[in-house]
Design an enzyme around this catalytic site. Structure first.
Site, PDB file in Angstrom:
ATOM      1  N   THR A  13       6.004   2.510  -4.267  1.00  0.00           N
ATOM      2  CA  THR A  13       4.781   1.851  -5.055  1.00  0.00           C
ATOM      3  C   THR A  13       3.857   2.972  -5.577  1.00  0.00           C
ATOM      4  OG1 THR A  13       5.356  -0.147  -3.603  1.00  0.00           O
ATOM      5  CG2 THR A  13       3.188  -0.101  -4.862  1.00  0.00           C
ATOM      6  N   VAL A  14       3.212   3.712  -4.654  1.00  0.00           N
ATOM      7  CA  VAL A  14       2.141   4.631  -4.922  1.00  0.00           C
ATOM      8  C   VAL A  14       2.851   5.790  -5.892  1.00  0.00           C
ATOM      9  CG1 VAL A  14       0.517   6.106  -4.168  1.00  0.00           C
ATOM     10  CG2 VAL A  14       0.804   3.822  -2.968  1.00  0.00           C
ATOM     11  N   ALA A  43      11.736  13.972  -5.385  1.00  0.00           N
ATOM     12  CA  ALA A  43      12.683  13.563  -4.330  1.00  0.00           C
ATOM     13  C   ALA A  43      12.545  12.470  -3.899  1.00  0.00           C
ATOM     14  CB  ALA A  43      12.433  14.598  -3.278  1.00  0.00           C
ATOM     15  N   VAL A 132      -7.750   7.059   2.887  1.00  0.00           N
ATOM     16  CA  VAL A 132      -8.642   6.288   3.229  1.00  0.00           C
ATOM     17  C   VAL A 132      -9.183   5.334   2.043  1.00  0.00           C
ATOM     18  CG1 VAL A 132     -11.088   5.882   4.512  1.00  0.00           C
ATOM     19  CG2 VAL A 132      -9.201   7.797   5.191  1.00  0.00           C
ATOM     20  N   ILE A 136     -11.141   3.953  -3.803  1.00  0.00           N
ATOM     21  CA  ILE A 136     -12.539   4.363  -3.515  1.00  0.00           C
ATOM     22  C   ILE A 136     -12.791   5.811  -3.055  1.00  0.00           C
ATOM     23  CG2 ILE A 136     -14.570   3.626  -2.379  1.00  0.00           C
ATOM     24  CD1 ILE A 136     -13.245   1.207  -1.442  1.00  0.00           C
ATOM     25  N   GLY A 187       2.818 -11.183  -0.889  1.00  0.00           N
ATOM     26  CA  GLY A 187       3.007  -9.706  -0.887  1.00  0.00           C
ATOM     27  C   GLY A 187       1.587  -8.956  -0.476  1.00  0.00           C
ATOM     28  N   LYS A 205      -7.748   5.339   9.669  1.00  0.00           N
ATOM     29  CA  LYS A 205      -8.701   5.670   8.475  1.00  0.00           C
ATOM     30  C   LYS A 205     -10.001   5.862   9.042  1.00  0.00           C
ATOM     31  CE  LYS A 205      -6.139   2.744   5.384  1.00  0.00           C
ATOM     32  NZ  LYS A 205      -6.118   1.167   4.778  1.00  0.00           N
ATOM     33  N   GLY A 302      -2.408  -0.660  -3.224  1.00  0.00           N
ATOM     34  CA  GLY A 302      -1.959  -0.896  -4.451  1.00  0.00           C
ATOM     35  C   GLY A 302      -1.477   0.295  -5.080  1.00  0.00           C
TER      36      GLY A 302
END
Lengths: 440, 440
Positions: A13-14, A43, A132, A136, A187, A205, A302
């Site tokens: 996702t990221v 990779a 973290v 932001i 989700g 975090k 996200g």
């Protein structure tokens, strides 16, 4: 100047978000960084999926070590996650003289000391803004923006899954288990949501923020970690009646004898901005002696929000990778030779205030008895909510809910008091204890 | 390494705070910066006051040029303010090869292009975190933290005086003039409050943010500047009934044909965090394509909050002053040779939505007539609030308040529509028009 070349380990996702945002905004990013930034090698065990994301023109391999070994790669992004292979790869990338950008909070909260020491020794940067609070820029705010301050405390909503669940519980008056299922369906929660709902992710975090704020090593093993699985809709409703909302907070705080580091549900006054952060959003409040209270709000997870932080790190590294290390911001905000040995306090030494809910017999003298125990232990009372018996139990009820908000006391004292109260014959069920933070 | 030596020009509120915080937190700041940071020379016309703040051991002079001429001084802090002597001194400091830290938003919003060009040519840094939103590290967030993003818009409460006044007007239902006097008494407004209440201060800050966000030169002369002096308690009350609060916003936004840059009172949905920023606090919302909506909140003025930003700049400059200029962050976020020539749009080209209040005759067909004019001009209506005549005017009243919220339209179209509506015989008084921002 030719673009800086980036290798990406793990394109889920990221990783996809990072690739896409770098492509979409490449011109604008180049105008800021003074140099192009390109992912030239990826990779991923799932080579086909990786290829589908990056198209042609980017090397795709299944073995992350090929990326690390590639002499053309200047920066390695680690988005594999976890403590296992990710740690080995980050250490190898450092050894190979690559700068590293990672979103891996678990890795840094547990092995950060070793990783940052290796990076400093090798003269490379390990950047971790994405670890973290997603998009932001809280690491930058803490390490650089507030560098004038003696930081006093940080309290943050730093896990979107649990904040979504708590928001839904409050909105709809539903219990935890019901909302969790809904969150999984939408989700917002993973199939195995343990790390989120048990507070582990937030504690990773908070651990990283505690190190940066106070100049101590990362000490995840000293963190108090408590999730939201035992919260009931009842307590959320009573808290609301008393002017509070319940949030899962990551808290780290300077106390006279050391540093508090804890994750647990907390009552927060409803009028604070932090209490009004709803859904999957994150927000971190930082209190410094000079600046006072500041707050940073945005999407904590996200694909593209996290990519925003990963790429900000890429731009920083691009700018500073050829600079002398003393021109760079220290990994944990303080120079490695100027760290503090302030201990992380055991939970029994933490000072905070409390919400207590107990089921008591509906008879004369109960309130006097309960408040008497508190008073004998030096705990003063901020508010009491006693429901009429018939409001709770219907006609003929012989018990009622008693809710007490206390002022500050040591957690060790409260543990002792709770044992005493629980032993009273008029206290009929296990006492619910939730901490309360005024965040002034 | 010996401490870096700083000269301070002007030791009023912010200067004193800077001196005091640097002293109080000197050890912690040294542990972050890797080097001590000391104010060793101060220039102020009031030498006695300066001496009272700094004590012995710091050189105090009345002539700022002595500070600039001192070869031991590495960084000059300019806290004089205004466009006049401050500009001359900043330019002289740059010529002398000194790095400059300034909180002077007016100077940078008007003369920033010239100043940054001179600094780049001389290879020195001009740092200005304190110029926008006091202690909130918003410049750093925009220039560095969000560097991955195509920034779409910024909307901020960036003037504490006016936010305090608007909060009080709403809380107490009082009119502007009354609250202004109260604010002056409490020290939240200056004896001559013009720059604050007319929106000029906010426009200086919005101008600086527009440059950093969109890579355009500072263009204060193109900003639309409108203050809060004409706001009435009536409109604040009607807005509240419709689910909005009125805030003085500094807005800069990417539009298809250019950049919007405007300061004016705006309706903001009451559920937005920004609408809940009360009193003298500041907050800035930044929307980027990758990160989505982020918000930064804190004290926008005052001695130590502003000092927090000044000192963060000192730490950055200390870290980077001997680095090659390409290791530094560009003054306006984008490389000087990669600026954009997107124009700042005239107000008539701005697209936004509106709150309209008009006094209309209490007779059949008025609403149809008014909404007909809007419809003919392609403006659709979001909400209508029409008070019963007797609620407003008492018995026998023949007129009533009509409030309309519109959807988005061009300001130029709205100007034309307002002229048409104003000409209707059933519209009995000047129409009040306030812009509305949904901030989605």
């Amino acid at each position: 100047m030719k673009p800086i070349q980036v290798g990406l380990l793990g394109i889920g996702t990221v990783g996809s978000g990072t690739f896409n945002v770098l492509q979409r905004n490449q011109e604008e990013i180049r105008r800021r960084a003074g140099r192009g930034i390109q992912i030239t090698m990826v990779a991923d065990l799932d080579v086909a999926r990786a290829r589908a994301v990056v198209g042609e023109g980017v090397a795709v391999v299944s073995d992350a070590r090929e990326v690390i070994a590639n002499p053309d790669i200047d920066i390695v992004i680690e988005l594999i996650g976890g403590y296992g292979i990710a740690k080995a790869l980050v250490m190898e990338a450092i050894s190979a003289g690559k700068h590293v950008v990672t979103a891996n909070k678990a890795l840094l909260a547990v092995h950060g000391t070793e990783i940052f020491a290796a990076a400093s020794a090798r003269g490379v940067i390990v950047a971790f803004e994405a670890a973290v609070a997603g998009g932001i820029p809280i690491i930058k705010a803490l390490r650089e923006g507030l560098s004038a301050n003696h930081i006093e405390w940080i309290a943050g909503i730093i896990n979107g899954t649990t904040n979504f669940i708590l928001s839904e519980m409050r909105d709809k008056g539903l219990d935890f288990e019901v909302v969790l299922k809904e969150a999984q369906r939408l989700g917002y929660a993973e199939a195995d949501p343990t790390f989120d709902i048990e507070g582990v992710d937030a504690a990773h975090k908070a651990t990283i923020m505690s190190a940066i704020a106070f100049g101590i090593p990362v000490q995840f093993d000293k963190a108090h970690v408590e999730g939201i699985t035992k919260l009931s809709a009842t307590d959320i409703r009573y808290a609301e009646q008393l002017g509070y909302r319940i949030k899962l907070l990551g808290i780290t705080k300077r106390a006279p004898k050391g540093i508090e580091l804890r994750v647990h549900p907390s009552l927060v006054p409803a009028k604070r901005l932090l209490a009004n952060v709803e859904g999957a959003m994150n927000a971190v409040v930082v209190h410094g002696d000079a600046v006072g209270t500041t707050l940073y709000y945005g999407k904590g997870a996200g694909s593209e929000p996290t990519a925003s932080a990963v790429i900000a790190d890429l731009v920083d590294v691009t700018r500073l990778h050829t600079a002398d290390p003393h021109h760079r911001v220290p990994h944990l905000a303080f120079q490695p030779d100027a760290m503090s040995d302030l201990p992380v306090l055991p939970m029994s030494e933490v000072v905070t205030s409390y919400y207590l809910r107990m089921r008591v017999a509906d008879e004369a003298g109960v309130l006097a008895k309960v408040t008497g125990v508190l008073a004998l232990n030096g705990i003063s009372i901020d508010a009491v909510l006693q429901r009429e018996a018939d409001e709770v139990g219907g006609e003929g009820a012989t018990s009622t809910d008693l809710i007490i908000l206390t002022h500050d006391t040591r957690e060790g004292t409260m543990d002792k008091v709770l044992a005493e109260l629980q032993a009273l014959p008029t206290v009929l069920s296990p006492i619910v204890r939730i901490r309360k933070e005024e965040l002034r």
